[in-house]
Every structure is written in C-alpha cells, then in structure tokens.
Design an enzyme around this catalytic site. Structure first.
Site, PDB file in Angstrom:
ATOM      1  N   ARG A  45       9.363  52.779 -15.849  1.00 27.53           N
ATOM      2  CA  ARG A  45       8.654  53.438 -14.756  1.00 27.53           C
ATOM      3  C   ARG A  45       8.121  54.812 -15.200  1.00 27.53           C
ATOM      4  O   ARG A  45       7.002  55.199 -14.864  1.00 27.53           O
ATOM      5  CB  ARG A  45       9.587  53.584 -13.549  1.00 27.53           C
ATOM      6  CG  ARG A  45       9.806  52.261 -12.777  1.00 27.53           C
ATOM      7  CD  ARG A  45       8.671  52.037 -11.889  1.00 27.53           C
ATOM      8  NE  ARG A  45       8.528  50.776 -11.185  1.00 27.53           N
ATOM      9  CZ  ARG A  45       9.045  50.457 -10.004  1.00 27.53           C
ATOM     10  NH1 ARG A  45       9.914  51.261  -9.417  1.00 27.53           N
ATOM     11  NH2 ARG A  45       8.726  49.341  -9.412  1.00 27.53           N
ATOM     12  N   GLY A  52      11.112  58.677   0.664  1.00 28.87           N
ATOM     13  CA  GLY A  52      12.088  57.665   0.241  1.00 28.87           C
ATOM     14  C   GLY A  52      13.094  57.388   1.341  1.00 28.87           C
ATOM     15  O   GLY A  52      13.495  58.291   2.080  1.00 28.87           O
ATOM     16  N   ILE A  53      13.481  56.125   1.462  1.00 26.66           N
ATOM     17  CA  ILE A  53      14.393  55.716   2.533  1.00 26.66           C
ATOM     18  C   ILE A  53      15.761  55.403   1.924  1.00 26.66           C
ATOM     19  O   ILE A  53      15.913  54.424   1.196  1.00 26.66           O
ATOM     20  CB  ILE A  53      13.835  54.475   3.259  1.00 26.66           C
ATOM     21  CG1 ILE A  53      12.438  54.799   3.819  1.00 26.66           C
ATOM     22  CG2 ILE A  53      14.770  54.051   4.385  1.00 26.66           C
ATOM     23  CD1 ILE A  53      11.700  53.603   4.369  1.00 26.66           C
ATOM     24  N   GLU A  91      -0.506  44.811   2.786  1.00 25.59           N
ATOM     25  CA  GLU A  91      -1.403  45.579   1.912  1.00 25.59           C
ATOM     26  C   GLU A  91      -2.548  44.643   1.515  1.00 25.59           C
ATOM     27  O   GLU A  91      -2.308  43.660   0.822  1.00 25.59           O
ATOM     28  CB  GLU A  91      -0.638  46.059   0.675  1.00 25.59           C
ATOM     29  CG  GLU A  91       0.601  46.879   1.027  1.00 25.59           C
ATOM     30  CD  GLU A  91       1.358  47.378  -0.206  1.00 25.59           C
ATOM     31  OE1 GLU A  91       0.981  47.030  -1.341  1.00 25.59           O
ATOM     32  OE2 GLU A  91       2.337  48.116  -0.011  1.00 25.59           O
ATOM     33  N   HIS A 107      12.160  43.517   0.434  1.00 22.09           N
ATOM     34  CA  HIS A 107      13.274  43.496   1.403  1.00 22.09           C
ATOM     35  C   HIS A 107      13.213  42.216   2.237  1.00 22.09           C
ATOM     36  O   HIS A 107      14.237  41.593   2.512  1.00 22.09           O
ATOM     37  CB  HIS A 107      13.211  44.712   2.334  1.00 22.09           C
ATOM     38  CG  HIS A 107      13.577  46.008   1.663  1.00 22.09           C
ATOM     39  ND1 HIS A 107      14.871  46.311   1.312  1.00 22.09           N
ATOM     40  CD2 HIS A 107      12.824  47.058   1.276  1.00 22.09           C
ATOM     41  CE1 HIS A 107      14.893  47.500   0.740  1.00 22.09           C
ATOM     42  NE2 HIS A 107      13.656  47.976   0.697  1.00 22.09           N
ATOM     43  N   THR A 139       8.654  46.760   0.793  1.00 24.99           N
ATOM     44  CA  THR A 139       9.039  46.174   2.083  1.00 24.99           C
ATOM     45  C   THR A 139       9.035  44.642   1.994  1.00 24.99           C
ATOM     46  O   THR A 139       9.909  43.979   2.558  1.00 24.99           O
ATOM     47  CB  THR A 139       8.041  46.637   3.172  1.00 24.99           C
ATOM     48  OG1 THR A 139       8.059  48.054   3.197  1.00 24.99           O
ATOM     49  CG2 THR A 139       8.393  46.092   4.538  1.00 24.99           C
TER      50      THR A 139
HETATM   51  P1  NAD Z   1      10.445  51.879  -5.594  1.00 24.33           P
HETATM   52  O1  NAD Z   1      11.747  51.336  -5.175  1.00 24.33           O
HETATM   53  O2  NAD Z   1       9.520  51.033  -6.392  1.00 24.33           O
HETATM   54  O3  NAD Z   1      10.671  53.238  -6.409  1.00 24.33           O
HETATM   55  C1  NAD Z   1      11.798  54.029  -6.296  1.00 24.33           C
HETATM   56  C2  NAD Z   1      12.109  54.573  -7.687  1.00 24.33           C
HETATM   57  O4  NAD Z   1      13.213  55.476  -7.594  1.00 24.33           O
HETATM   58  C3  NAD Z   1      12.516  53.480  -8.696  1.00 24.33           C
HETATM   59  O5  NAD Z   1      11.643  53.531  -9.819  1.00 24.33           O
HETATM   60  C4  NAD Z   1      13.946  53.843  -9.042  1.00 24.33           C
HETATM   61  O6  NAD Z   1      14.277  53.549 -10.390  1.00 24.33           O
HETATM   62  C5  NAD Z   1      13.933  55.353  -8.782  1.00 24.33           C
HETATM   63  N1  NAD Z   1      15.270  55.946  -8.711  1.00 24.33           N
HETATM   64  C6  NAD Z   1      16.454  55.354  -8.410  1.00 24.33           C
HETATM   65  N2  NAD Z   1      17.453  56.243  -8.556  1.00 24.33           N
HETATM   66  C7  NAD Z   1      16.898  57.421  -8.932  1.00 24.33           C
HETATM   67  C8  NAD Z   1      17.416  58.704  -9.240  1.00 24.33           C
HETATM   68  N3  NAD Z   1      18.729  58.972  -9.185  1.00 24.33           N
HETATM   69  N4  NAD Z   1      16.548  59.686  -9.598  1.00 24.33           N
HETATM   70  C9  NAD Z   1      15.214  59.431  -9.656  1.00 24.33           C
HETATM   71  N5  NAD Z   1      14.675  58.220  -9.393  1.00 24.33           N
HETATM   72  C10 NAD Z   1      15.506  57.238  -9.039  1.00 24.33           C
HETATM   73  O7  NAD Z   1       9.738  52.380  -4.249  1.00 24.33           O
HETATM   74  P2  NAD Z   1       8.206  52.712  -3.870  1.00 24.33           P
HETATM   75  O8  NAD Z   1       7.534  51.478  -3.424  1.00 24.33           O
HETATM   76  O9  NAD Z   1       7.556  53.560  -4.925  1.00 24.33           O
HETATM   77  O10 NAD Z   1       8.511  53.588  -2.578  1.00 24.33           O
HETATM   78  C11 NAD Z   1       9.165  54.840  -2.708  1.00 24.33           C
HETATM   79  C12 NAD Z   1      10.141  55.076  -1.565  1.00 24.33           C
HETATM   80  O11 NAD Z   1       9.411  55.274  -0.354  1.00 24.33           O
HETATM   81  C13 NAD Z   1      11.106  53.927  -1.279  1.00 24.33           C
HETATM   82  O12 NAD Z   1      12.367  54.473  -0.911  1.00 24.33           O
HETATM   83  C14 NAD Z   1      10.485  53.238  -0.081  1.00 24.33           C
HETATM   84  O13 NAD Z   1      11.439  52.550   0.710  1.00 24.33           O
HETATM   85  C15 NAD Z   1       9.913  54.427   0.667  1.00 24.33           C
HETATM   86  N6  NAD Z   1       8.789  54.173   1.587  1.00 24.33           N
HETATM   87  C16 NAD Z   1       8.776  54.893   2.729  1.00 24.33           C
HETATM   88  C17 NAD Z   1       7.712  54.766   3.611  1.00 24.33           C
HETATM   89  C18 NAD Z   1       7.690  55.600   4.826  1.00 24.33           C
HETATM   90  O14 NAD Z   1       6.839  55.367   5.695  1.00 24.33           O
HETATM   91  N7  NAD Z   1       8.575  56.585   4.943  1.00 24.33           N
HETATM   92  C19 NAD Z   1       6.649  53.892   3.314  1.00 24.33           C
HETATM   93  C20 NAD Z   1       6.680  53.184   2.111  1.00 24.33           C
HETATM   94  C21 NAD Z   1       7.747  53.340   1.241  1.00 24.33           C
HETATM   95 ZN    ZN Z   2       3.483  48.642   1.785  1.00 23.53          ZN
END
Ligand code: NAD
Ligand code: ZN
Length: 341
Positions: A200, A263-264, A64, A43, A40
């Site tokens: 990763r 994931g978003i 955090e 972003h 976040t």
């Molecule tokens: P991050 O962006 O560090 O990790 C996402 C991972 O997905 C990356 O390592 C990326 O390489 C991988 N990825 C991309 N394309 C892919 C594919 N086709 N197949 C498999 N993996 C793929 O994010 P993060 O900090 O670990 O957070 C995870 C997700 O959760 C993010 O989308 C974030 O926005 C979301 N999030 C949601 C909330 C919520 O409250 N819903 C809170 C925090 C984070």
């Molecule tokens: Zn956070």
C-alpha cells in the site's frame, strides 16, 4: 439484466438475472459501464456484523459507478438520454432540519444505494435525478466509477485549509492515498502517509508525491526530524480506522493541530482525551461527501491536474467478479474496477 445480489444471509454475492428496475417520475435509469469495489462491499461480501445489521436480503449491491442515462422520468427536466454520469450514492430525504438548511450530507434519513436500497452492481440502476452528477468528457468512466471514494478523500482533505501546512495521513488505503494526492494538489508543504502494509505504501508513492512511513519499521518522530519539523504536523487525516494510528497521529500533531476522522474503528476505541485537551486539538468527524459541493470541487480539481488514475490497480470484466473481490480482499490492491459493458 445481470446484477450482483446479496441473495442469502451468508458470505459472498451471486450473479443473477433480474428485471430492469422501473423508474418513477423523478428518477433516471442509468446503464452502468464501470463500477468500483468499495471496502463497504467487502463488508457486505464477508457478511460481518455491520452488514447483518444493515443490509436487507435480497439486495443488489454496489454504489460506485459510472454510466449513461438511458431513460428519464417525466418530471426530470435538466438531464437527457445519452448523458454520461456518475452519482451520489446517499439518497437523502427532504424533511429534516439539516436537509431544509441545505446540509444534505447531514440528513439523518439518508439511505445508501447498494446498502439499504438496490445498488449499482447491475446493468441498470434507477437513481433519483437529484443524485445524478454529469461527467465531463475529459473524465473517463474508470475515474467516474471511483468518484465516491475520491469524494470521501476530498471531503476529508478539504475539511481544513492545507495550503503550506504539514499533513499526516494515517492509512494508505485507496482513500488515504487519494487524500495524499489532494493535499499535494492544493498546496500542502510536507505530506506523510503511514501504513503497516508495504504494498500500500509503495502504491501511495505511485499516486502522490508523499513520504511513505511504515510504522512497523520507522518512528514518526524520525520522519518529523528529517522534514525539519520542530513541533509536529499541523493537520491529521485519519483514514485507517485503527486505534494505534489515531494515537500516533495525536502524538505527532503540533499544539492546536486539527484532525479530520474518516476511518471507522471496528468498535469503541479508547482515546487519550487529556492529550487531546492539552494539545488543544480540534477533531472533526467526516461522513460521506458534501452534497454537492464535494462533487463540484472534485471534478474541478480533476480537470485542473489532480491525477489519481494510478490508484486503480486492477480491472476485471464483471463475469470475473469473484476474482475482483478476492483481489480487493487480499489487501494489496488499490481500487478494483469492474467493467459491465
Ligand atoms: P482500507 O481498509 O483499504 O485502508 C485502510 C488502511 O489502513 C489499510 O491499508 C491498512 O493496512 C491501514 N492500517 C491498518 N493499521 C494501520 C496502522 N496501525 N497505521 C496505519 N495504517 C494502518 O480503507 P479505505 O477504503 O481506504 O477507507 C479508509 C477508511 O475510511 C476505512 O476505515 C473506511 O471504513 C472508512 N470510510 C469512511 C467513510 C465515511 O463516510 N466516514 C466512507 C468511506 C470509507
Ligand atoms: Zn464506496
């Protein structure tokens, strides 16, 4: 005090000297020791469309954190000066139906620390006492500073009973990797994690006993065959926000499988609904952490052997925050922690 401020509606953050916040009768003042950089925050740094819509300028960012209480409001009774703590960064209201039912994490009036209101990338943070989570002595500040994303992983992973189940996690970001460790900790049978980023996936294996799957090189069907699975994974934890990853998850799940979505996706994503219907798949959206049940479970698991410390790959003094953000933006790191002491 020093603070990392989104000072202009533009890319980046500025280190500024600003007044220490004044606390109200129900608040505490926390001296920040360590903070985690979140996706976040990236972003907000990048000043993308979401950030432009959401973040008021100027704003102290960051949510955090771990620190120590240095002042308490006059109505605060159950906390004391000197107490080490982290805290829930979602500030909830108390008027909605959801809040009045005790489902605080579903309150539609929620405001985010460091997103909507002044945040934790500062030497001092004013936080409602309600949001404070005391840190036991055996949980260090480094871990205290990543309890927010660990909480996302815990909330998502504990959405379904994982004992004896085969679990597929898509996305080996810090949260997906921590979810793998949790799935193992609570007794899943086979745990696989997908990504397209080899760094990763390598990190995932340093944090959890998990089968890494680079979907650019390997077919999940082969992984399932190698596990001896005849039908598919029982549970899916979607942690990439990527459309292809969700498609692969639906394909790889067994009849009656269950998916928790954290994931978003960047925009509206097309979904093969008929596949979901005919496989009788249950999908649950997950937002934030359950307040405070997730915190309770997370701290209990950390005290009972859950070890996610290797997900922190970089530590910087806060004066080197630019390097910290560049490391995080590079996409090869795990969690990056900034030291404010
Ligand atoms: P991050 O962006 O560090 O990790 C996402 C991972 O997905 C990356 O390592 C990326 O390489 C991988 N990825 C991309 N394309 C892919 C594919 N086709 N197949 C498999 N993996 C793929 O994010 P993060 O900090 O670990 O957070 C995870 C997700 O959760 C993010 O989308 C974030 O926005 C979301 N999030 C949601 C909330 C919520 O409250 N819903 C809170 C925090 C984070
Ligand atoms: Zn956070």
């Amino acid at each position: 005090m020093k603070a990392l401020v989104k000072a202009e509606p533009a890319i980046g953050l500025e280190m500024q000297h600003i007044p220490v916040p004044e606390i109200g009768p129900d608040d505490v003042l926390i001296r920040i020791n360590k903070t985690g950089i979140c996706g976040t925050d990236i972003h907000i740094w990048n000043w993308d469309e979401w950030a432009q819509r959401t973040v008021p300028v100027p704003l102290v960012t960051g949510h955090e954190f771990a620190g120590e209480i240095v002042e308490i409001g006059r109505r605060v009774e159950d906390l004391h000066v000197g107490q080490r703590c982290s805290g829930e960064g979602h500030l909830i209201g108390h008027h909605s139906r959801q809040s009045r039912a005790g489902k605080f994490h579903l309150d539609p009036e929620t405001k985010g620390v460091g997103v909507n209101v002044p945040g934790a990338f500062a030497e001092y943070l004013c936080l409602p006492a309600f949001n404070v989570v005391p840190l036991p002595d055996d949980i260090p500040d480094d871990i205290g500073a990543i309890l927010d994303p660990l909480g996302n992983a815990v909330h998502t992973a504990l959405s379904f009973d994982l004992v004896g189940e085969d679990v597929l996690i898509t996305g080996a970001g810090p949260i997906g990797i921590m979810a793998a460790a949790i799935a193992r900790h609570v007794g899943a049978r086979h745990v696989a994690i997908t990504d397209i980023n080899p760094a990763r996936l390598a990190l995932a294996t340093q944090v959890a006993d998990v089968r890494p799957v680079n979907v650019m090189e390997e077919d999940l069907k082969d992984v399932m065959a190698a596990f001896g699975m005849t039908q598919g994974f029982d549970i899916g934890l979607e942690m990439s926000g990527n459309q292809t990853a969700l498609d692969q998850m639906v394909e790889s799940l067994t009849m009656g499988g269950r998916i928790a979505l954290l994931g978003i996706p960047p925009g509206k994503s097309p979904v093969d609904w008929s596949r979901i219907v005919f496989k009788a798949i249950t999908i649950k959206g997950v937002y934030g952490r359950e307040i405070f049940e997730t915190w309770y479970k997370m701290i209990a698991m950390l005290q009972n052997g859950l070890d996610v410390s290797n997900v922190i790959t970089h530590r910087f003094n806060v004066d080197d925050f630019v390097q910290g953000f560049e490391t995080m933006r590079g996409g090869a790191s795990g969690k990056v922690v900034l030291d404010w002491t």
